[in-house]
Write an enzyme that holds these catalytic residues in place. Structure first.
Site, short mmCIF file in Angstrom:
data_model
loop_
_atom_site.label_atom_id
_atom_site.label_comp_id
_atom_site.label_asym_id
_atom_site.label_seq_id
_atom_site.Cartn_x
_atom_site.Cartn_y
_atom_site.Cartn_z
N HIS A 195 130.21 63.76 60.11
CA HIS A 195 129.12 63.06 59.15
C HIS A 195 130.13 61.77 58.71
O HIS A 195 129.55 60.76 58.59
CB HIS A 195 129.11 64.02 57.92
CG HIS A 195 128.56 63.41 56.70
ND1 HIS A 195 127.13 63.13 56.24
CD2 HIS A 195 129.08 62.60 55.63
CE1 HIS A 195 126.96 62.43 55.19
NE2 HIS A 195 128.13 62.15 54.90
N GLU A 196 131.20 62.02 58.55
CA GLU A 196 132.20 60.94 57.72
C GLU A 196 132.32 59.81 58.97
O GLU A 196 132.33 58.56 58.86
CB GLU A 196 133.40 61.32 57.57
CG GLU A 196 133.31 62.30 56.19
CD GLU A 196 132.78 61.72 55.18
OE1 GLU A 196 132.81 60.63 54.85
OE2 GLU A 196 131.99 62.53 54.12
N HIS B 39 129.28 57.73 59.17
CA HIS B 39 129.45 56.41 58.08
C HIS B 39 130.18 55.30 58.79
O HIS B 39 129.92 54.11 58.60
CB HIS B 39 130.08 56.88 56.94
CG HIS B 39 129.44 57.53 55.98
ND1 HIS B 39 127.89 57.15 55.39
CD2 HIS B 39 129.33 59.10 55.16
CE1 HIS B 39 127.58 57.80 54.63
NE2 HIS B 39 128.23 59.09 54.36
N GLU C 71 123.38 58.39 53.18
CA GLU C 71 123.91 59.81 53.24
C GLU C 71 122.61 60.66 54.41
O GLU C 71 123.33 61.48 54.99
CB GLU C 71 123.83 60.80 52.04
CG GLU C 71 125.08 60.28 50.92
CD GLU C 71 126.35 60.57 51.75
OE1 GLU C 71 126.52 61.59 52.31
OE2 GLU C 71 127.33 59.57 51.53
#
Length: 319
Positions: free
Chosen positions: A130-131, A134, A199
């Site tokens: 997930h990071e 980003h 997100e």
């Protein structure tokens, strides 16, 4: 569509900023406000990653000091076709993580000791994917610019109180008071809306990077409970960085509303479940687990195909 929405929200925040400058000092005030914002953004572009990591006392690790964690990030970065980011650990019992950096070539990812202790290897992989999403989406730069403009709006609102505005403000001193209250609140709403938009996008791409949506879904359920129970003093001292974390480190909010920095956790889990049901992932046996043979490590093995609703009890890398 998410990028269009983000661009519109950023444009709205910039317009709010310039409009506030105009009400304070006319056209010259608007130009001064724009110059201040540009200077702040240039400074943030080059230094935001170092500032955030220092705020949270992050310590850089490598393959020797944290081989499993570092190796996991390296493999996920390869899956995402990204340069290897710098890897950090934050000594904090609250389970959380964030990414920072102006571009993929200068990115950093950080996880707390609480996250590495509480989550299984697969769940940590979902979080770090997930990071990295980003980073791949350049969200770290977008959020830095958003936070900088929001801070500048609050600063201008304080200037309005000191200097009282000018004839462009038809409400006089009452208008100044309204600007002090409404402008920062509007900026905060836009900032939160951008954060929630990014997100959801990072959840989807992160699931693709690690190959298993339910790993991240399981991690979000655990993180939500941990954030509600465990205080994070560094985040409380630096609330402007709250939107950077995978979950709000300040209060573990449940409401998916205008004042929430993050989407509702259950909504995020539901979206990830839909991805899994649509065929992404293999019920807990995704590409990350298959890429290497089972081995003993800091997380004490794999979770197999268990659901996020009944997660196993993992052993953490620090005890």
């Amino acid at each position: 569509m998410n990028y269009v929405r983000t661009a519109m929200l950023l444009a709205g925040m910039t317009a709010l900023f310039m409009g506030l400058g105009f009400m304070i000092g006319g056209q010259s005030g608007m130009l001064i406000a724009l110059a201040i914002a540009a200077a702040m953004n240039v400074f943030s572009y080059w230094n935001s990653d170092k500032m955030v990591l220092r705020m949270h006392h992050a310590q850089e690790v490598d393959e020797r000091s944290a081989p499993d964690y570092y190796g996991m990030v390296r493999q996920l970065a390869q899956n995402a076709d990204l340069p290897m980011p710098k890897v950090y650990i934050i000594k904090n019992p609250q389970p959380n993580a964030f990414a920072t950096g102006r571009n993929p070539e200068n990115a950093a990812v950080a996880a707390t000791t609480g996250l590495l202790d509480m989550l299984s290897k697969e769940e940590v992989a979902g979080v770090m994917a997930h990071e990295l999403a980003h980073v791949k989406n350049h969200d770290t730069l977008i959020m830095t610019i958003t936070a900088t403009i929001a801070g500048a709006i609050s600063m201008l609102a304080n200037f309005a109180f000191l200097f009282g505005g000018n004839r462009n403000n038809p409400l006089g001193f009452v208008g100044v008071i309204l600007m002090m209250i409404v402008a920062p609140m509007a900026a905060m709403i836009v900032q939160m809306a951008i954060s929630r938009t990014r997100e959801y996008a990072a959840d989807r791409m992160g699931a693709q990077i690690c190959g298993e949506p339910m790993w991240l879904a399981s991690a979000l359920a655990k993180i939500s409970g941990g954030v509600e129970r465990i205080h994070n003093p560094d985040a409380e001292a630096n609330p402007a960085t709250a939107h950077m974390f995978i979950m709000n480190p300040l209060s573990g909010e449940r409401m998916d509303n205008l004042f929430s920095t993050h989407p509702n956790t259950q909504n995020r889990i539901d979206e990830l479940r839909k991805l899994s049901e649509a065929g992404l992932g293999t019920a807990g046996r995704g590409t990350f687990a298959q890429s290497r043979a089972p081995q003993s490590g800091p997380w004490g093995g794999t979770t197999g195909g268990r659901s996020y609703e009944e997660p196993p009890r993992p052993k953490g890398p620090w005890g």
